[in-house]
Design a protein around this motif. Structure first.
Motif, PDB file in Angstrom:
ATOM      1  N   VAL A 184       0.851  -1.199   0.000  1.00 44.32           N
ATOM      2  CA  VAL A 184       0.000   0.000   0.000  1.00 44.32           C
ATOM      3  C   VAL A 184       0.881   1.241   0.000  1.00 44.32           C
TER       4      VAL A 184
ATOM      5  N   ARG B 285      -6.773  -2.125  -1.469  1.00 38.53           N
ATOM      6  CA  ARG B 285      -6.904  -0.653  -1.472  1.00 38.53           C
ATOM      7  C   ARG B 285      -8.196  -0.222  -0.776  1.00 38.53           C
TER       8      ARG B 285
ATOM      9  N   ARG C 118      -3.020   3.888  -3.061  1.00 42.34           N
ATOM     10  CA  ARG C 118      -2.867   3.022  -4.248  1.00 42.34           C
ATOM     11  C   ARG C 118      -2.417   1.614  -3.862  1.00 42.34           C
ATOM     12  N   HIS C 119      -2.879   0.661  -4.656  1.00 44.29           N
ATOM     13  CA  HIS C 119      -2.421  -0.732  -4.517  1.00 44.29           C
ATOM     14  C   HIS C 119      -2.789  -1.476  -5.792  1.00 44.29           C
TER      15      HIS C 119
END
Ligand code: ZN
Length: 416
Positions: free
Chosen positions: A263, A298, A291-292
Protein backbone atom coordinates in the motif's frame (compact mmCIF):
# COMPACT_ATOMS: atom_id res chain seq x y z
CA UNK A 1 19.87 3.89 -40.98
CA UNK A 2 21.22 2.56 -37.72
CA UNK A 3 23.24 -0.57 -37.20
CA UNK A 4 22.31 -3.09 -34.51
CA UNK A 5 24.92 -1.92 -32.06
CA UNK A 6 24.06 1.73 -32.51
CA UNK A 7 20.36 1.33 -31.69
CA UNK A 8 20.66 2.35 -28.05
CA UNK A 9 22.83 5.35 -28.85
CA UNK A 10 20.33 6.44 -31.47
CA UNK A 11 17.49 6.13 -28.95
CA UNK A 12 19.44 8.29 -26.49
CA UNK A 13 20.18 10.90 -29.17
CA UNK A 14 16.58 10.95 -30.29
CA UNK A 15 15.37 11.48 -26.72
CA UNK A 16 17.81 14.43 -26.54
CA UNK A 17 16.43 15.88 -29.76
CA UNK A 18 12.80 15.50 -28.66
CA UNK A 19 13.76 17.03 -25.30
CA UNK A 20 14.64 20.25 -27.13
CA UNK A 21 11.09 20.77 -28.43
CA UNK A 22 9.42 22.79 -25.71
CA UNK A 23 6.93 25.60 -25.20
CA UNK A 24 9.15 27.19 -22.55
CA UNK A 25 12.72 28.41 -23.00
CA UNK A 26 15.28 26.62 -20.87
CA UNK A 27 13.05 23.79 -19.76
CA UNK A 28 11.01 20.98 -21.25
CA UNK A 29 7.28 21.65 -21.25
CA UNK A 30 5.32 20.00 -24.05
CA UNK A 31 1.56 20.23 -23.70
CA UNK A 32 -1.11 18.63 -25.84
CA UNK A 33 -1.63 20.07 -29.36
CA UNK A 34 1.17 22.63 -28.99
CA UNK A 35 3.73 23.85 -31.50
CA UNK A 36 6.32 21.73 -29.70
CA UNK A 37 4.10 18.65 -30.18
CA UNK A 38 3.83 19.45 -33.88
CA UNK A 39 7.64 19.59 -34.14
CA UNK A 40 7.87 16.29 -32.28
CA UNK A 41 5.32 14.58 -34.53
CA UNK A 42 7.09 15.86 -37.65
CA UNK A 43 10.46 14.65 -36.39
CA UNK A 44 9.20 11.25 -35.23
CA UNK A 45 7.39 10.79 -38.56
CA UNK A 46 10.74 10.90 -40.35
CA UNK A 47 12.23 8.34 -37.98
CA UNK A 48 9.23 6.04 -38.35
CA UNK A 49 9.42 6.25 -42.14
CA UNK A 50 13.13 5.43 -42.03
CA UNK A 51 12.21 2.34 -40.01
CA UNK A 52 9.93 1.11 -42.80
CA UNK A 53 6.63 2.35 -41.39
CA UNK A 54 3.79 4.23 -43.02
CA UNK A 55 2.80 7.11 -40.79
CA UNK A 56 -0.38 8.99 -40.07
CA UNK A 57 -1.70 11.39 -37.46
CA UNK A 58 -5.20 10.70 -36.16
CA UNK A 59 -8.09 13.01 -35.24
CA UNK A 60 -6.66 14.02 -31.86
CA UNK A 61 -3.02 14.19 -32.93
CA UNK A 62 -1.72 10.73 -32.02
CA UNK A 63 1.10 9.58 -34.27
CA UNK A 64 0.72 6.08 -35.72
CA UNK A 65 3.52 4.25 -37.53
CA UNK A 66 2.52 0.97 -39.14
CA UNK A 67 4.86 -1.85 -40.10
CA UNK A 68 3.03 -4.47 -42.15
CA UNK A 69 2.73 -8.15 -41.33
CA UNK A 70 4.12 -10.93 -43.45
CA UNK A 71 0.62 -11.60 -44.81
CA UNK A 72 -2.34 -9.33 -45.34
CA UNK A 73 -5.28 -9.65 -42.94
CA UNK A 74 -3.08 -10.44 -39.92
CA UNK A 75 -3.65 -9.03 -36.45
CA UNK A 76 -1.85 -5.95 -35.20
CA UNK A 77 0.41 -5.74 -32.19
CA UNK A 78 0.72 -2.31 -30.59
CA UNK A 79 3.80 -0.68 -29.10
CA UNK A 80 4.08 2.85 -27.82
CA UNK A 81 3.88 5.51 -25.16
CA UNK A 82 3.22 9.25 -24.98
CA UNK A 83 5.06 12.18 -26.54
CA UNK A 84 3.64 15.02 -24.40
CA UNK A 85 5.19 16.03 -21.08
CA UNK A 86 4.56 17.65 -17.73
CA UNK A 87 5.89 21.14 -16.95
CA UNK A 88 9.68 21.23 -16.49
CA UNK A 89 9.86 17.57 -17.46
CA UNK A 90 12.59 15.04 -18.05
CA UNK A 91 13.42 13.66 -21.49
CA UNK A 92 12.48 10.02 -21.03
CA UNK A 93 9.02 9.77 -19.47
CA UNK A 94 7.01 8.79 -22.53
CA UNK A 95 9.37 9.37 -25.49
CA UNK A 96 11.73 6.56 -24.39
CA UNK A 97 8.99 3.97 -24.94
CA UNK A 98 8.23 5.31 -28.42
CA UNK A 99 11.93 5.50 -29.39
CA UNK A 100 12.65 1.94 -28.20
CA UNK A 101 9.64 0.67 -30.16
CA UNK A 102 10.88 2.44 -33.32
CA UNK A 103 14.37 0.99 -32.77
CA UNK A 104 12.93 -2.55 -32.66
CA UNK A 105 10.95 -2.03 -35.85
CA UNK A 106 13.98 -0.47 -37.52
CA UNK A 107 15.99 -3.59 -36.74
CA UNK A 108 13.29 -5.77 -38.30
CA UNK A 109 13.25 -3.48 -41.33
CA UNK A 110 17.01 -3.72 -41.76
CA UNK A 111 16.76 -7.50 -41.82
CA UNK A 112 13.81 -7.24 -44.22
CA UNK A 113 11.92 -9.29 -41.67
CA UNK A 114 8.15 -9.16 -41.25
CA UNK A 115 6.26 -10.90 -38.45
CA UNK A 116 2.99 -12.86 -38.46
CA UNK A 117 1.36 -9.68 -37.12
CA UNK A 118 1.58 -6.04 -38.13
CA UNK A 119 3.16 -3.65 -35.65
CA UNK A 120 1.81 -0.20 -34.94
CA UNK A 121 4.00 2.18 -32.97
CA UNK A 122 1.84 4.76 -31.20
CA UNK A 123 2.99 8.17 -30.00
CA UNK A 124 0.14 9.43 -27.83
CA UNK A 125 -0.79 13.10 -28.06
CA UNK A 126 -1.68 13.57 -24.41
CA UNK A 127 -1.09 11.38 -21.40
CA UNK A 128 -0.01 13.85 -18.75
CA UNK A 129 -2.99 16.20 -19.08
CA UNK A 130 -0.89 19.34 -18.64
CA UNK A 131 -2.94 21.62 -20.89
CA UNK A 132 -6.52 20.63 -20.00
CA UNK A 133 -6.06 18.72 -16.73
CA UNK A 134 -7.49 15.60 -18.37
CA UNK A 135 -5.13 12.68 -18.69
CA UNK A 136 -5.08 10.12 -21.54
CA UNK A 137 -6.78 12.21 -24.23
CA UNK A 138 -4.72 10.41 -26.87
CA UNK A 139 -5.27 6.80 -25.85
CA UNK A 140 -8.93 7.50 -25.01
CA UNK A 141 -9.61 8.82 -28.51
CA UNK A 142 -7.91 5.76 -29.98
CA UNK A 143 -9.90 3.25 -27.96
CA UNK A 144 -13.33 4.84 -28.28
CA UNK A 145 -13.45 5.98 -24.63
CA UNK A 146 -13.04 9.72 -25.26
CA UNK A 147 -15.31 11.88 -23.10
CA UNK A 148 -16.92 14.46 -25.41
CA UNK A 149 -17.50 16.91 -22.57
CA UNK A 150 -13.74 17.45 -22.54
CA UNK A 151 -14.09 19.32 -25.86
CA UNK A 152 -15.58 22.28 -24.01
CA UNK A 153 -12.72 22.60 -21.55
CA UNK A 154 -10.51 25.65 -21.99
CA UNK A 155 -6.79 25.95 -21.35
CA UNK A 156 -5.06 28.68 -19.32
CA UNK A 157 -5.37 31.06 -22.28
CA UNK A 158 -9.06 30.36 -22.75
CA UNK A 159 -8.64 28.21 -25.88
CA UNK A 160 -11.30 25.49 -26.03
CA UNK A 161 -10.02 21.98 -26.64
CA UNK A 162 -12.00 21.64 -29.88
CA UNK A 163 -10.19 24.69 -31.26
CA UNK A 164 -6.80 23.40 -30.11
CA UNK A 165 -7.45 20.11 -31.90
CA UNK A 166 -8.47 21.92 -35.08
CA UNK A 167 -5.42 24.20 -34.95
CA UNK A 168 -3.22 21.15 -34.57
CA UNK A 169 -4.58 19.69 -37.78
CA UNK A 170 -6.91 17.24 -36.06
CA UNK A 171 -10.64 16.79 -36.25
CA UNK A 172 -12.80 17.58 -33.21
CA UNK A 173 -15.82 15.89 -34.74
CA UNK A 174 -17.37 13.64 -32.05
CA UNK A 175 -17.52 10.68 -34.40
CA UNK A 176 -13.84 10.99 -35.26
CA UNK A 177 -12.88 11.16 -31.58
CA UNK A 178 -15.15 8.38 -30.37
CA UNK A 179 -14.58 5.71 -32.99
CA UNK A 180 -11.99 3.18 -31.83
CA UNK A 181 -9.18 2.62 -34.30
CA UNK A 182 -9.41 -1.15 -33.86
CA UNK A 183 -11.78 -3.84 -32.70
CA UNK A 184 -10.69 -6.26 -30.03
CA UNK A 185 -10.35 -9.04 -32.61
CA UNK A 186 -7.96 -6.99 -34.77
CA UNK A 187 -5.36 -6.83 -32.02
CA UNK A 188 -2.72 -9.20 -30.65
CA UNK A 189 -1.95 -6.96 -27.63
CA UNK A 190 -0.11 -3.84 -26.50
CA UNK A 191 3.28 -3.49 -24.87
CA UNK A 192 4.61 -0.26 -23.41
CA UNK A 193 8.20 0.39 -22.37
CA UNK A 194 8.49 3.16 -19.79
CA UNK A 195 10.95 4.42 -17.20
CA UNK A 196 10.14 3.01 -13.79
CA UNK A 197 9.61 6.42 -12.12
CA UNK A 198 10.54 4.76 -8.84
CA UNK A 199 13.73 3.51 -7.13
CA UNK A 200 13.01 -0.23 -6.93
CA UNK A 201 15.01 -1.51 -9.94
CA UNK A 202 17.97 0.67 -9.02
CA UNK A 203 17.96 -0.69 -5.48
CA UNK A 204 17.88 -4.25 -6.85
CA UNK A 205 20.61 -3.39 -9.41
CA UNK A 206 18.37 -4.53 -12.28
CA UNK A 207 18.21 -2.82 -15.70
CA UNK A 208 14.61 -3.77 -16.45
CA UNK A 209 11.55 -5.13 -14.67
CA UNK A 210 8.15 -6.49 -15.59
CA UNK A 211 5.02 -4.68 -14.53
CA UNK A 212 2.54 -6.98 -12.79
CA UNK A 213 -0.33 -4.50 -12.75
CA UNK A 214 -1.06 -0.81 -12.88
CA UNK A 215 -2.16 0.07 -9.38
CA UNK A 216 -5.67 1.24 -8.63
CA UNK A 217 -6.08 4.57 -6.93
CA UNK A 218 -8.48 6.29 -4.54
CA UNK A 219 -8.40 10.06 -4.20
CA UNK A 220 -10.20 11.37 -1.14
CA UNK A 221 -10.74 14.80 0.35
CA UNK A 222 -10.74 14.76 4.15
CA UNK A 223 -11.93 17.76 6.16
CA UNK A 224 -11.55 18.26 9.90
CA UNK A 225 -13.80 20.99 11.22
CA UNK A 226 -12.89 22.28 14.66
CA UNK A 227 -13.22 25.70 16.21
CA UNK A 228 -11.07 28.73 15.44
CA UNK A 229 -10.11 30.87 18.40
CA UNK A 230 -7.56 33.21 19.93
CA UNK A 231 -4.11 31.66 20.17
CA UNK A 232 -3.49 33.44 23.47
CA UNK A 233 -6.73 33.16 25.38
CA UNK A 234 -8.20 29.68 24.74
CA UNK A 235 -6.54 27.11 27.03
CA UNK A 236 -5.12 24.01 25.34
CA UNK A 237 -7.55 21.71 27.15
CA UNK A 238 -10.57 23.57 25.77
CA UNK A 239 -9.48 23.72 22.12
CA UNK A 240 -10.85 21.90 19.11
CA UNK A 241 -7.80 22.33 16.92
CA UNK A 242 -8.47 21.02 13.42
CA UNK A 243 -4.78 20.96 12.51
CA UNK A 244 -3.88 18.80 15.51
CA UNK A 245 -6.55 16.31 14.40
CA UNK A 246 -5.29 16.43 10.83
CA UNK A 247 -1.69 15.95 11.96
CA UNK A 248 -2.64 12.86 13.92
CA UNK A 249 -4.41 11.56 10.84
CA UNK A 250 -1.41 12.20 8.55
CA UNK A 251 0.75 10.03 10.78
CA UNK A 252 -2.00 7.38 10.96
CA UNK A 253 -1.91 7.25 7.14
CA UNK A 254 1.82 6.59 7.19
CA UNK A 255 1.52 3.93 9.89
CA UNK A 256 -1.24 2.08 8.07
CA UNK A 257 0.69 2.08 4.78
CA UNK A 258 3.77 0.74 6.57
CA UNK A 259 1.76 -2.13 7.96
CA UNK A 260 -0.07 -3.15 4.80
CA UNK A 261 2.44 -4.53 2.26
CA UNK A 262 2.30 -2.81 -1.10
CA UNK A 263 0.00 0.00 0.00
CA UNK A 264 1.20 3.51 -0.77
CA UNK A 265 -0.72 6.38 0.79
CA UNK A 266 0.05 10.08 0.60
CA UNK A 267 -1.26 13.30 2.05
CA UNK A 268 0.04 15.85 -0.43
CA UNK A 269 -2.07 18.94 0.18
CA UNK A 270 -3.11 20.60 3.39
CA UNK A 271 -5.17 23.76 3.63
CA UNK A 272 -5.37 25.38 7.06
CA UNK A 273 -8.08 27.93 7.78
CA UNK A 274 -8.13 30.68 8.74
CA UNK A 275 -4.35 30.26 8.45
CA UNK A 276 -2.99 32.94 10.76
CA UNK A 277 -0.15 32.63 13.26
CA UNK A 278 -2.26 33.82 16.17
CA UNK A 279 -5.45 31.89 15.42
CA UNK A 280 -6.24 28.29 16.40
CA UNK A 281 -6.84 26.34 13.16
CA UNK A 282 -10.58 26.02 12.71
CA UNK A 283 -10.67 23.89 9.59
CA UNK A 284 -8.21 21.71 7.72
CA UNK A 285 -8.80 20.17 4.31
CA UNK A 286 -6.36 17.55 3.13
CA UNK A 287 -5.90 15.32 0.12
CA UNK A 288 -5.45 11.59 0.51
CA UNK A 289 -4.12 9.36 -2.27
CA UNK A 290 -4.16 5.57 -1.72
CA UNK A 291 -2.87 3.02 -4.25
CA UNK A 292 -2.42 -0.73 -4.52
CA UNK A 293 -2.35 -3.29 -7.31
CA UNK A 294 -5.18 -5.25 -5.63
CA UNK A 295 -8.48 -3.36 -5.44
CA UNK A 296 -9.72 -5.22 -2.35
CA UNK A 297 -6.56 -4.31 -0.42
CA UNK A 298 -6.90 -0.65 -1.47
CA UNK A 299 -10.57 -0.56 -0.47
CA UNK A 300 -9.76 -2.14 2.87
CA UNK A 301 -7.01 0.43 3.49
CA UNK A 302 -9.42 3.28 2.71
CA UNK A 303 -12.07 1.84 5.05
CA UNK A 304 -9.59 1.56 7.90
CA UNK A 305 -8.35 5.11 7.36
CA UNK A 306 -11.89 6.42 7.40
CA UNK A 307 -12.50 4.62 10.70
CA UNK A 308 -9.34 6.12 12.13
CA UNK A 309 -10.27 9.61 10.95
CA UNK A 310 -13.61 9.20 12.73
CA UNK A 311 -11.91 7.99 15.92
CA UNK A 312 -9.47 10.93 15.87
CA UNK A 313 -12.17 13.51 15.28
CA UNK A 314 -14.37 12.03 18.01
CA UNK A 315 -11.56 12.03 20.55
CA UNK A 316 -10.77 15.66 19.73
CA UNK A 317 -14.31 16.93 19.45
CA UNK A 318 -14.02 18.01 15.83
CA UNK A 319 -16.27 17.13 12.90
CA UNK A 320 -15.18 15.01 9.99
CA UNK A 321 -16.12 15.16 6.35
CA UNK A 322 -14.87 12.29 4.14
CA UNK A 323 -15.39 12.62 0.41
CA UNK A 324 -14.28 10.11 -2.22
CA UNK A 325 -13.29 12.21 -5.24
CA UNK A 326 -12.09 9.67 -7.72
CA UNK A 327 -11.50 5.95 -7.88
CA UNK A 328 -9.59 4.03 -10.48
CA UNK A 329 -9.48 0.26 -10.58
CA UNK A 330 -6.24 -1.65 -10.84
CA UNK A 331 -5.36 -2.99 -14.28
CA UNK A 332 -3.59 -6.34 -14.27
CA UNK A 333 -1.11 -7.04 -17.04
CA UNK A 334 -1.84 -10.02 -19.28
CA UNK A 335 -0.32 -13.29 -17.99
CA UNK A 336 0.12 -14.44 -21.61
CA UNK A 337 2.19 -11.41 -22.68
CA UNK A 338 3.95 -11.05 -19.34
CA UNK A 339 5.15 -14.65 -19.53
CA UNK A 340 6.75 -13.94 -22.92
CA UNK A 341 8.34 -10.75 -21.61
CA UNK A 342 9.72 -12.74 -18.68
CA UNK A 343 11.06 -15.40 -21.02
CA UNK A 344 12.77 -12.73 -23.10
CA UNK A 345 14.47 -11.27 -20.01
CA UNK A 346 15.64 -14.67 -18.77
CA UNK A 347 16.93 -15.66 -22.21
CA UNK A 348 18.93 -12.44 -22.27
CA UNK A 349 20.51 -13.56 -19.00
CA UNK A 350 18.99 -11.04 -16.61
CA UNK A 351 17.24 -11.81 -13.33
CA UNK A 352 13.51 -11.43 -13.27
CA UNK A 353 11.67 -8.98 -11.09
CA UNK A 354 8.05 -7.97 -11.36
CA UNK A 355 6.59 -4.92 -9.70
CA UNK A 356 3.36 -2.96 -9.80
CA UNK A 357 3.23 0.44 -11.46
CA UNK A 358 2.13 3.07 -8.98
CA UNK A 359 1.75 5.59 -11.79
CA UNK A 360 -0.96 5.45 -14.44
CA UNK A 361 -0.04 4.79 -18.07
CA UNK A 362 -1.66 4.69 -21.51
CA UNK A 363 -1.52 0.90 -21.14
CA UNK A 364 -4.37 1.16 -18.62
CA UNK A 365 -6.59 2.77 -21.26
CA UNK A 366 -5.51 0.29 -23.96
CA UNK A 367 -6.49 -2.56 -21.60
CA UNK A 368 -10.13 -1.76 -22.42
CA UNK A 369 -9.45 -3.08 -25.92
CA UNK A 370 -6.65 -5.63 -25.72
CA UNK A 371 -4.17 -7.50 -23.51
CA UNK A 372 -1.42 -5.30 -22.15
CA UNK A 373 2.13 -5.75 -20.89
CA UNK A 374 4.69 -3.25 -19.64
CA UNK A 375 8.46 -3.26 -19.34
CA UNK A 376 10.07 -0.83 -16.90
CA UNK A 377 13.56 0.57 -17.43
CA UNK A 378 15.65 1.58 -14.42
CA UNK A 379 15.98 5.34 -13.96
CA UNK A 380 18.52 7.09 -11.76
CA UNK A 381 17.33 7.74 -8.22
CA UNK A 382 13.79 6.81 -9.26
CA UNK A 383 13.41 10.44 -10.32
CA UNK A 384 10.81 11.46 -12.92
CA UNK A 385 8.68 14.49 -13.83
CA UNK A 386 11.92 16.37 -13.30
CA UNK A 387 14.73 17.51 -15.63
CA UNK A 388 17.06 15.27 -13.61
CA UNK A 389 15.34 12.21 -15.10
CA UNK A 390 18.10 9.88 -16.33
CA UNK A 391 18.59 6.46 -17.89
CA UNK A 392 21.78 4.79 -19.11
CA UNK A 393 22.54 3.76 -22.67
CA UNK A 394 23.39 0.27 -21.39
CA UNK A 395 19.95 -0.17 -19.87
CA UNK A 396 18.31 1.15 -23.03
CA UNK A 397 20.24 -1.39 -25.06
CA UNK A 398 18.97 -4.17 -22.81
CA UNK A 399 15.40 -2.89 -23.10
CA UNK A 400 15.64 -2.85 -26.91
CA UNK A 401 16.95 -6.41 -26.96
CA UNK A 402 14.29 -7.63 -24.53
CA UNK A 403 11.49 -6.03 -26.56
CA UNK A 404 12.93 -7.40 -29.79
CA UNK A 405 13.21 -10.89 -28.29
CA UNK A 406 9.66 -10.54 -26.95
CA UNK A 407 8.35 -9.76 -30.44
CA UNK A 408 10.09 -12.82 -31.87
CA UNK A 409 8.74 -15.06 -29.09
CA UNK A 410 5.28 -13.67 -29.76
CA UNK A 411 5.77 -14.41 -33.45
CA UNK A 412 6.49 -18.06 -32.84
CA UNK A 413 3.46 -18.21 -30.55
CA UNK A 414 1.19 -16.54 -33.10
CA UNK A 415 2.40 -19.17 -35.58
CA UNK A 416 3.44 -19.31 -39.22
ZN1 ZN B 1 4.72 8.60 -18.74
Amino acid sequence: MITEDASARTVMQRCDILGSYSEEPGRLTRPFASKAMRQVNETVTVWMQAAGMTVQQDAIGNLIGRYEARLAGAKTFLLGSHLDSVRDAGKYDGPLGVMIAIACVERLHQRQEHLPFAIEVLGFADEEGLRYSTAYLGSRAMTGTFDLEALNLTDAEGIPMAEAIRNFGGNPDPRALQTPRWHHDDLAGYCEVHIEQGPVLEALKLPVGIVSAIAGQSRITVRFIGEAGHAGTVPISLRHDALCAASEFVLAVETLARNMPGVVATVGQLTVQPGASNVIPGQVTLSLDVRHQDDTVREQACRRLEEQAHAISQARGVLLNWQLLHEQHAVPCSPRLTKLLAKAIVEMGYPLHSLPSGAGHDAAVLSKLTDIAMLFVRCRGGISHNPAESVTEEDVEIAIKVLERFLLLLSSEEGN
